[in-house]
Design an enzyme around this catalytic site. Sequence first.
Site, PDB file in Angstrom:
ATOM      1  N   HIS A 205       0.846  -1.202   0.000  1.00 38.56           N
ATOM      2  CA  HIS A 205       0.000   0.000   0.000  1.00 38.56           C
ATOM      3  C   HIS A 205       0.876   1.246   0.000  1.00 38.56           C
ATOM      4  O   HIS A 205       0.996   1.952   0.993  1.00 38.56           O
ATOM      5  CB  HIS A 205      -0.952  -0.023   1.201  1.00 38.56           C
ATOM      6  CG  HIS A 205      -2.043  -1.039   1.062  1.00 38.56           C
ATOM      7  ND1 HIS A 205      -2.019  -2.251   1.705  1.00 38.56           N
ATOM      8  CD2 HIS A 205      -3.172  -1.033   0.299  1.00 38.56           C
ATOM      9  CE1 HIS A 205      -3.110  -2.943   1.378  1.00 38.56           C
ATOM     10  NE2 HIS A 205      -3.810  -2.239   0.517  1.00 38.56           N
ATOM     11  N   ASN A 206       1.463   1.491  -1.144  1.00 38.42           N
ATOM     12  CA  ASN A 206       2.388   2.615  -1.290  1.00 38.42           C
ATOM     13  C   ASN A 206       1.993   3.440  -2.516  1.00 38.42           C
ATOM     14  O   ASN A 206       0.979   3.177  -3.158  1.00 38.42           O
ATOM     15  CB  ASN A 206       3.828   2.079  -1.393  1.00 38.42           C
ATOM     16  CG  ASN A 206       3.945   1.034  -2.506  1.00 38.42           C
ATOM     17  OD1 ASN A 206       3.335   1.187  -3.569  1.00 38.42           O
ATOM     18  ND2 ASN A 206       4.698  -0.022  -2.263  1.00 38.42           N
TER      19      ASN A 206
ATOM     20  N   HIS B 238       1.272   1.669  -5.785  1.00 35.26           N
ATOM     21  CA  HIS B 238      -0.050   1.038  -5.869  1.00 35.26           C
ATOM     22  C   HIS B 238      -1.081   2.076  -6.342  1.00 35.26           C
ATOM     23  O   HIS B 238      -1.924   1.786  -7.196  1.00 35.26           O
ATOM     24  CB  HIS B 238      -0.441   0.449  -4.512  1.00 35.26           C
ATOM     25  CG  HIS B 238      -1.867   0.014  -4.415  1.00 35.26           C
ATOM     26  ND1 HIS B 238      -2.401  -0.975  -5.208  1.00 35.26           N
ATOM     27  CD2 HIS B 238      -2.902   0.461  -3.623  1.00 35.26           C
ATOM     28  CE1 HIS B 238      -3.694  -1.134  -4.914  1.00 35.26           C
ATOM     29  NE2 HIS B 238      -4.009  -0.272  -3.966  1.00 35.26           N
TER      30      HIS B 238
ATOM     31  N   HIS C 267      -6.724   6.884  -3.111  1.00 35.38           N
ATOM     32  CA  HIS C 267      -7.594   5.918  -2.431  1.00 35.38           C
ATOM     33  C   HIS C 267      -6.946   5.153  -1.275  1.00 35.38           C
ATOM     34  O   HIS C 267      -7.651   4.579  -0.445  1.00 35.38           O
ATOM     35  CB  HIS C 267      -8.200   4.923  -3.433  1.00 35.38           C
ATOM     36  CG  HIS C 267      -7.307   3.760  -3.749  1.00 35.38           C
ATOM     37  ND1 HIS C 267      -6.286   3.830  -4.650  1.00 35.38           N
ATOM     38  CD2 HIS C 267      -7.272   2.499  -3.241  1.00 35.38           C
ATOM     39  CE1 HIS C 267      -5.670   2.668  -4.697  1.00 35.38           C
ATOM     40  NE2 HIS C 267      -6.241   1.832  -3.851  1.00 35.38           N
TER      41      HIS C 267
HETATM   42 ZN   LIG Z   1      -5.799  -0.013  -2.897  1.00 34.23          ZN
END
Ligand SMILES: [Zn+2]
Length: 429
Positions: free
Chosen positions: A171-172, A175, A213
Amino acid sequence: MKVPTFEIASILEDIKTRISAEDKEKLSWCISQLIESSGKTDLTTHIQSGNTYLTEETLSQIEQHSSLPLIRLAISDEEISRKSINRRISLSSSSSLDLEISLPSANFDINDFNINIFELAKEFGEATLLSIYAQKIFAYWNLFISMGFDLQVFLRYCQYIGEGYKPNLYHNVLHAADVMQACHVFMISTNIVELSEMIPLHIAALMLSAMVHDYKHPGVSNSYLYMIGDKLAIRYNDVSILENYHVSKAFQIALKENMNIFSNISKEEYRTLRKLMINAVLGTDMTKHPQHVSNLSKLSQNNDLKGEKELLISLFMHLGDLSNPSRIEKICEEWTLRICEEFFLQGDKERSNNIPVSPLMDRYLVNIAKSQIGFISGVILPFITPLCREIKGLDFLVTNAQANKEVWAGRINEFEEKIVKSKDQSASL
Ligand SMILES: [Zn+2]
């Protein structure tokens, strides 16, 4: 833990404009102490990445307390590497800094679903790549003109968002860029824009949602935050904790001076855009997945998609978020190994906190290949197969997911051995 000097200094600078002269002086001292106690590398990074909030006074404090050659390197046009966004810093007649951002030239094809984001990240730098992706995608859809996005404000916002993503394995910022590019490819591969009569506002809502997001994702799940009673869980009443956090933060940043990308749209447009983005980002909570699946039936019953724009934006956002198993093998594998290790790290934390280890997060039990076969068969294919039946032009998603499932099936033994190895290692510790 690395102290986010840049953010703290920016906040304090902002506060300085709203307090008495006496308190201002005290605050100036605090900022100088903060800068003095910070690592110069950290400061250099922040200056390189641009800072619209540091005043002339603070900049001179940085110069006093830091290694001069390093600062010069950071602000010199000639010496900034290709990996960093090129900025020209000049002092305007007022005391504020006027930063002009220009991105390095990048000739890759943003429309190519087989793009190798990991190679591009090595070439341009991760946060910069998000800005490059965004500029290419927003230019493709002509959003700078139709939405009145000022390029400099937009790039400053992108860079700020990009740098706010934490360096998690999965989750960086990459992504975020990956999902945004996936959403872009979905839009150009189908005639959904024409069918549903989307206008630039809708495209902007989808792309911005994808960009932000997972903003500031901590690398652990909602259930973990709930279980440990994290302050974010308290703030958002245990409901879509992270998703609420990501989208709320993204809008807070747009309130900052010089980062208001929405300044040239009407209040009504802003309210609509905000509603669409909130809905799309909240829809990335995996507990909403069954809702997305059931929404597919609405599309099949309803040939008139004009009234389903909000649903489609949320659906495509979710589809982009779940697009890893539909990428080509090499890219799919990299993302998979990254998310599994991020999950395993959470499992380790759960174990050490005496919380039950979440499913798929126990590195001593989970066979990555088997977990992927289950994920593709049980979650991905039942979602994308009917979706691709209703929305033409996305068949490559199903083809790639099936091919990747086959690849994982051939690697079960390989990953079984890795689990045994991990157990042995833990026993010998
Ligand atoms: Zn995501």
